[in-house]
Design a protein around this motif. Structure first.
Motif, PDB file in Angstrom:
ATOM      1  N   ILE A 373       0.526  -1.887  -0.290  1.00  0.00           N
ATOM      2  CA  ILE A 373      -0.030  -0.140  -0.038  1.00  0.00           C
ATOM      3  C   ILE A 373       0.639   1.351  -0.153  1.00  0.00           C
ATOM      4  O   ILE A 373       0.651   2.235  -0.730  1.00  0.00           O
ATOM      5  CB  ILE A 373      -1.309   0.091   1.179  1.00  0.00           C
ATOM      6  N   HIS A 376       1.901   1.327  -3.639  1.00  0.00           N
ATOM      7  CA  HIS A 376       0.843   1.984  -4.412  1.00  0.00           C
ATOM      8  C   HIS A 376       0.743   3.905  -4.217  1.00  0.00           C
ATOM      9  O   HIS A 376       0.496   4.321  -5.007  1.00  0.00           O
ATOM     10  CB  HIS A 376      -0.696   1.597  -3.808  1.00  0.00           C
TER      11      HIS A 376
ATOM     12  N   ARG B  63      -5.833  -2.458   4.332  1.00  0.00           N
ATOM     13  CA  ARG B  63      -5.730  -2.376   3.555  1.00  0.00           C
ATOM     14  C   ARG B  63      -7.114  -1.904   2.969  1.00  0.00           C
ATOM     15  O   ARG B  63      -8.062  -1.086   2.010  1.00  0.00           O
ATOM     16  CB  ARG B  63      -5.637  -3.992   2.767  1.00  0.00           C
ATOM     17  N   GLN B  75      -6.530   5.253  -5.305  1.00  0.00           N
ATOM     18  CA  GLN B  75      -7.760   5.217  -5.805  1.00  0.00           C
ATOM     19  C   GLN B  75      -9.033   6.240  -6.160  1.00  0.00           C
ATOM     20  O   GLN B  75      -9.854   6.390  -6.596  1.00  0.00           O
ATOM     21  CB  GLN B  75      -8.293   4.438  -4.399  1.00  0.00           C
ATOM     22  N   ARG B 112      -7.352  -0.108 -12.842  1.00  0.00           N
ATOM     23  CA  ARG B 112      -6.924   1.035 -12.799  1.00  0.00           C
ATOM     24  C   ARG B 112      -7.007   2.133 -13.342  1.00  0.00           C
ATOM     25  O   ARG B 112      -6.313   2.090 -15.033  1.00  0.00           O
ATOM     26  CB  ARG B 112      -5.327   1.079 -12.294  1.00  0.00           C
ATOM     27  N   ASN B 152       0.802  -1.422  -9.946  1.00  0.00           N
ATOM     28  CA  ASN B 152      -0.108  -1.511  -8.789  1.00  0.00           C
ATOM     29  C   ASN B 152      -0.950  -2.823  -8.789  1.00  0.00           C
ATOM     30  O   ASN B 152      -1.834  -3.018  -9.502  1.00  0.00           O
ATOM     31  CB  ASN B 152      -0.552  -0.397  -8.571  1.00  0.00           C
ATOM     32  N   GLN B 154      -4.028  -3.396  -6.534  1.00  0.00           N
ATOM     33  CA  GLN B 154      -4.969  -3.240  -4.855  1.00  0.00           C
ATOM     34  C   GLN B 154      -5.586  -3.702  -4.392  1.00  0.00           C
ATOM     35  O   GLN B 154      -5.803  -2.835  -3.483  1.00  0.00           O
ATOM     36  CB  GLN B 154      -5.251  -1.769  -5.093  1.00  0.00           C
TER      37      GLN B 154
END
Lengths: 446, 157
Positions: A373, A376, B63, B75, B112, B152, B154
């Motif tokens: 994370i 990210h 998360r 996001q 994404r 990524n 995620q």
């Protein structure tokens, strides 16, 4: 038309210190010149001797765009070779690592080479007699990289014939590698597992810059480390001790004041590190037995000195970062002007308790994986910057933070930990090694 | 344990992910449950060998809450995911140790922005019964290209 090739002044003009031109990140010609000049002119990390334990062991790597083969010969020596058959150019080794036995054999026409690169055999050898082949470079086998240094098992190579010596190039910056090695009670590191790999659609220097960017964690990582802290605050009544995971995440949310006080050290040739007098790695739980083993090896005073040096991220120009207290090396491998492969390796401290290695592996998957994370957050910023830099609204990237007009290039000093000095330091070195040996252009006639 | 119950559980579990009902999905984990994505072929040890993920409920909660965060810039826009499963192979009905085991081939898709990434592999479930309901003791994801560099990733396979 080439704007930069052969034009050292145009390249130097991209670096003003307090700002750098966006072409350093988005221009294809600049990227090509980095591959042709910057990487060959510098000492590039290509691997670790622990990956080459036995004769015949090899690893593959790259210096800029050039494929490199590193081999352990039967005499125990490590050879750094160009990974290219002298015949048709086929890469001799295609895998990241392996053992080739007594010789390398090209899969195309069966030319074979000893593990020091010299020719072992060529099929139908008679056909080369009287052709002049024996006077050509091809007859010598796999071309060797001449400038190689194995420093305490860390293998570096410089492709260019001329340039600074290894010692001159790295100088005092080697102290970070020394400290990481000294953290092993036996003074030995080993790589025993593959790296975590992570693809970034951005310029490689964004990753290099980020390693000493102490003003981003509390902002960009509010989503990851910040959430970890808030979940922990809510849930901690269920726990009797702070999990290793929380200890790793929480310090990312340290305030500006913490990083300011921790300091940044810059060294000549673009090397430097964050966390001079403290770092986000300073408050991890002690691991049982570790101190005792360190004291047995080094004595109490020296052991405390080694473990008390908790420097955060050390950049070795051009493209690796070493994190001594967590035993991680990140290799920022440029693939294109807007594409970078990151390989993050963990070293095991030989003779240290398993818990230390466990923590380093955990850190690597929390921070450096495509499933991290924290990763990210960072990748999102790099890729947005790579797009944003195409704006003509402003062609410059700002590096003013704590800039001083009389700032020395190639200095060795400690500055405020939120300074952008190390990024400027990297660009001063970038400019130097991009243009090393490049002739000044002749002034155009009227 | 009837095989159909295990199969239904696995389909319901990925439905919670596809529908982004993250809290419902978390509640399917046993208190000691783990989500594991190895980095090596037939990996045995999640801790002393490198993994892409090895997370307990505390970390999975981080998360899930991160996904909803106002300052979770990676996001914006939000990712979506899709699980395509082959019929699970039941490896154990839990006779003896009470751990039901299944292995399921999947194709997983995650977005994404305008990009769409596909991952293939096998998911292994270790399930235990607790208060009449099945709970995840271990969810293990073995990608066919675990050693390749991804961008990524995620959400949750």
């Amino acid at each position: 038309m080439d704007r930069y090739r052969g034009n050292a002044k145009a390249i130097r003009d991209l670096v003003k210190g307090y700002a750098v031109h966006r072409d350093t990140y988005v221009d294809k010609e600049i990227f090509d010149l980095e591959m042709e000049n910057l990487f060959p002119n510098t000492w590039v990390y290509v691997g670790h001797a622990s990956q080459l334990k036995n004769p015949g062991d090899f690893i593959t790597s790259k210096i800029g765009h050039q494929p490199i083969l590193i081999s352990r010969h039967r005499d125990g020596e490590i050879y750094v070779l160009h990974n290219r058959c002298p015949h048709k150019g086929v890469k001799i080794a295609s895998e990241a690592c392996g053992n080739t036995g007594k010789f390398f054999r090209c899969p195309y026409h069966a030319w074979s080479f000893k593990t020091d690169g010299s020719i072992l055999a060529i099929p139908l050898k008679k056909g080369y007699e009287g052709t002049g082949f024996d006077t050509q470079a091809a007859s010598e086998g796999l071309a060797r990289v001449r400038n190689v240094k194995v420093y305490r098992d860390f293998i570096f190579a410089r492709l260019a014939d001329n340039g600074p010596s290894f010692e001159e190039y790295f100088g005092e910056s080697l102290s970070t590698i020394d400290n990481m090695i000294d953290r092993s009670p036996e003074g030995k590191l080993e790589i025993i597992a593959p790296p975590i790999r992570y693809m970034h659609q951005c310029n490689w220097k964004m990753l290099v810059d980020n390693q000493t960017d102490t003003c981003h964690p509390m902002v960009a990582h509010e989503s990851s480390a910040g959430t970890a802290v808030s979940v922990w605050e809510r849930e901690k009544h269920k726990f009797t001790e702070t999990p290793m995971a929380v200890q790793l995440y929480a310090p990312f949310m340290s305030p500006y004041e913490f990083y300011e006080g921790a300091g940044i050290r810059v060294w000549p040739n673009g090397h430097g590190h964050t966390g001079v007098s403290g770092s986000i790695h300073q408050d991890y739980d002690d691991v049982s037995e570790y101190m005792a083993r360190m004291e047995a090896s080094y004595g109490p005073e020296r052991a405390r000195e080694i473990l008390g040096d908790v420097r955060h991220n050390t950049i070795y120009m051009p493209n690796i970062m070493v994190k001594g207290p967590v035993q991680i090396l990140r290799n920022f491998i440029p693939l294109a002007v807007d594409k970078t492969l990151v390989e993050s390796f963990v070293f095991r401290l030989v003779g240290a308790p398993d818990k230390i290695y466990e923590r380093s592996l955990m850190y690597n998957r929390f921070i450096n994986a495509p499933t991290s994370i924290v990763g990210h957050d960072d990748l999102e910023m790099y890729e947005r910057a790579q797009e944003g830099l195409h704006s003509d609204g402003n062609e410059w990237i700002d590096l003013h933070r704590l800039y001083e007009a009389d700032e020395q290039r190639d200095a060795n000093e400690v500055v405020n930990g939120t300074s952008e000095r190390q990024m400027r330091n990297q660009f001063y070195a970038w400019s130097k090694f991009m243009t090393l040996g490049m002739d000044e252009p002749v002034e155009a006639a009227e | 344990m009837k095989p159909d119950r295990i199969v239904d559980f696995i389909y319901d579990e990925v439905a919670a992910l596809d529908e982004m009902r993250w809290e419902d999905w978390l509640s399917l984990f046993h208190e000691e449950g783990r989500y594991w994505m190895p980095l090596e072929w037939k990996q045995q040890d999640p801790i002393m060998q490198p993994s892409l993920m090895y997370e307990d409920r505390l970390l999975l909660t981080v998360r899930v809450e991160r996904l909803a965060g106002e300052r979770t810039f990676s996001q914006k826009p939000k990712s979506r995911c899709h699980h395509l499963l082959e019929r699970p192979r039941i490896l154990s009905l839990g006779e003896g140790d009470g751990v039901c085991k299944a292995r399921t081939s999947f194709v997983y898709t995650e977005t994404r922005g305008d990009q769409l990434e596909r991952y293939s592999g096998w998911v292994s479930h270790h399930l235990v019964e607790e208060n009449g309901a099945l709970r995840i003791k271990l969810k293990r994801i073995d990608l066919i290209n675990f050693d390749a560099p991804f961008g990524n990733l995620q959400l949750f396979i």
